[in-house]
Motif scaffolding. Structure first.
Motif, PDB file in Angstrom:
ATOM      1  N   GLU A   7      -0.107  -0.510  -6.787  1.00 39.01           N
ATOM      2  CA  GLU A   7      -0.690  -1.445  -5.889  1.00 39.01           C
ATOM      3  C   GLU A   7      -1.512  -2.303  -6.581  1.00 39.01           C
ATOM      4  O   GLU A   7      -2.610  -2.029  -6.729  1.00 39.01           O
ATOM      5  CB  GLU A   7      -1.474  -0.468  -4.828  1.00 39.01           C
ATOM      6  CG  GLU A   7      -0.832   0.229  -3.745  1.00 39.01           C
ATOM      7  CD  GLU A   7      -1.719   0.851  -2.909  1.00 39.01           C
ATOM      8  OE1 GLU A   7      -2.751   0.418  -2.508  1.00 39.01           O
ATOM      9  OE2 GLU A   7      -1.440   2.129  -2.360  1.00 39.01           O
ATOM     10  N   GLU A  54       0.768  -1.313   0.007  1.00 36.27           N
ATOM     11  CA  GLU A  54       0.103   0.020   0.006  1.00 36.27           C
ATOM     12  C   GLU A  54       0.820   1.221   0.113  1.00 36.27           C
ATOM     13  O   GLU A  54       1.798   1.302   0.677  1.00 36.27           O
ATOM     14  CB  GLU A  54      -0.978   0.146   1.381  1.00 36.27           C
ATOM     15  CG  GLU A  54      -0.121  -0.092   2.593  1.00 36.27           C
ATOM     16  CD  GLU A  54      -1.245  -0.072   3.695  1.00 36.27           C
ATOM     17  OE1 GLU A  54      -2.191   0.828   3.602  1.00 36.27           O
ATOM     18  OE2 GLU A  54      -1.123  -0.831   4.680  1.00 36.27           O
ATOM     19  N   ASN A  63       1.785   3.034   3.459  1.00 37.68           N
ATOM     20  CA  ASN A  63       1.994   2.519   4.663  1.00 37.68           C
ATOM     21  C   ASN A  63       3.441   2.986   5.169  1.00 37.68           C
ATOM     22  O   ASN A  63       4.345   3.527   4.408  1.00 37.68           O
ATOM     23  CB  ASN A  63       2.490   0.894   4.367  1.00 37.68           C
ATOM     24  CG  ASN A  63       2.943  -0.021   5.372  1.00 37.68           C
ATOM     25  OD1 ASN A  63       3.721   0.243   6.054  1.00 37.68           O
ATOM     26  ND2 ASN A  63       1.972  -0.803   5.654  1.00 37.68           N
TER      27      ASN A  63
END
Length: 259
Positions: free
Chosen positions: A133, A113, A116
């Motif tokens: 992603e 992601e 993150n």
């Protein structure tokens, strides 16, 4: 007789940790001069691809993902990649401890992601990722970097992954492990390529700074540790040059009378 020179990237050609996001001008000129003189310049890195700026340099060969991918003269010589089942195994085990992952192939970098925090810290150290992603269904993934909050979480995941895979473990500057299938290591790929090209051992050189450069340094004649290398690397090297920020590559090439 032609020489072959292998260059690591992070900590050797550049160093994102100190804001050096591209090679110095003297390093760029040195690599161009080596090629003009008829030598082979090869990048050898844990990265799965090169930045746009590094791609402009006249590298005749690429060793990527610590040896999982080998290319010469824009032709693929070796490509060792994970199956989708193997990737899903890594993803599920990493997710169990709220870790993150970065998957590298020759076309895409795929991450768990974008926002993150583990990935953000990794980018601060190693440079921003041009990534997507998505689950890499159509991509040949050569290497996976799994990122963790603690060492205990990292080692708990490693215990659940196949023993026959290759792991490069880092407890600093951030906690992560680079995962590859068994096959050519970075050093093995270096040896394979210079033998493939018919370059004798006596004409082999390399530049490196990190743990994953150790085997590469043992398999060339003239291994050079950057000034910013760890003591272990310096103790193994044939010679030690200045830091990446102080034109260490240029200075060593001059001492070797290669440019």
């Amino acid at each position: 007789m032609k020489k072959i020179i292998f260059f690591d990237v992070d900590g050797t050609l550049l160093d994102h940790s100190v804001g050096m996001d591209s090679p110095s001008q003297k390093t760029i000129e040195s690599i161009k001069k080596l090629e003009e003189l008829g030598n082979y310049c090869v990048v050898a890195t844990a990265r799965s691809g090169l930045s746009e700026e590094l791609s402009k340099l006249p590298f005749t060969g690429k060793i990527l993902c610590n040896g999982a991918y080998i290319e010469y003269d824009k032709k693929e010589l070796y490509n060792n990649y994970f199956s989708l089942e193997q990737l899903n195994n890594i993803i599920s085990k990493t997710n169990e401890v709220n870790g993150a992952y970065i998957m590298g192939g020759q076309k895409d970098i795929l991450i768990s992601e974008t926002n993150n925090p583990l990935i953000k810290v990794h980018e601060q150290i190693y440079g921003e990722l041009k990534s997507e992603e998505k689950l890499p269904i159509n991509e040949k993934i050569n290497g996976v970097t799994a990122l963790f909050h603690t060492k205990e979480e990292m080692y708990s995941v490693l215990e659940k992954l196949p023993n026959e895979w290759s792991y490069h473990i880092y407890e600093e500057p951030n906690i992560h492990v680079d995962i590859y299938l068994f096959g050519y290591s970075k050093g093995g790929a270096v040896k394979y390529l210079y033998e493939h090209l018919g370059i004798p051992y006596e004409n082999t050189y390399d530049f490196g700074d990190g743990q994953n450069d150790l085997e590469m340094m043992e398999l060339v004649k003239y291994s050079t540790a950057m000034g910013n290398s760890t003591d272990e690397i310096k103790n193994k090297a044939y010679a030690i040059t200045d830091n990446v920020t102080d034109d260490g590559i240029y200075k060593a090439l001059k001492k070797y009378n290669l440019i």
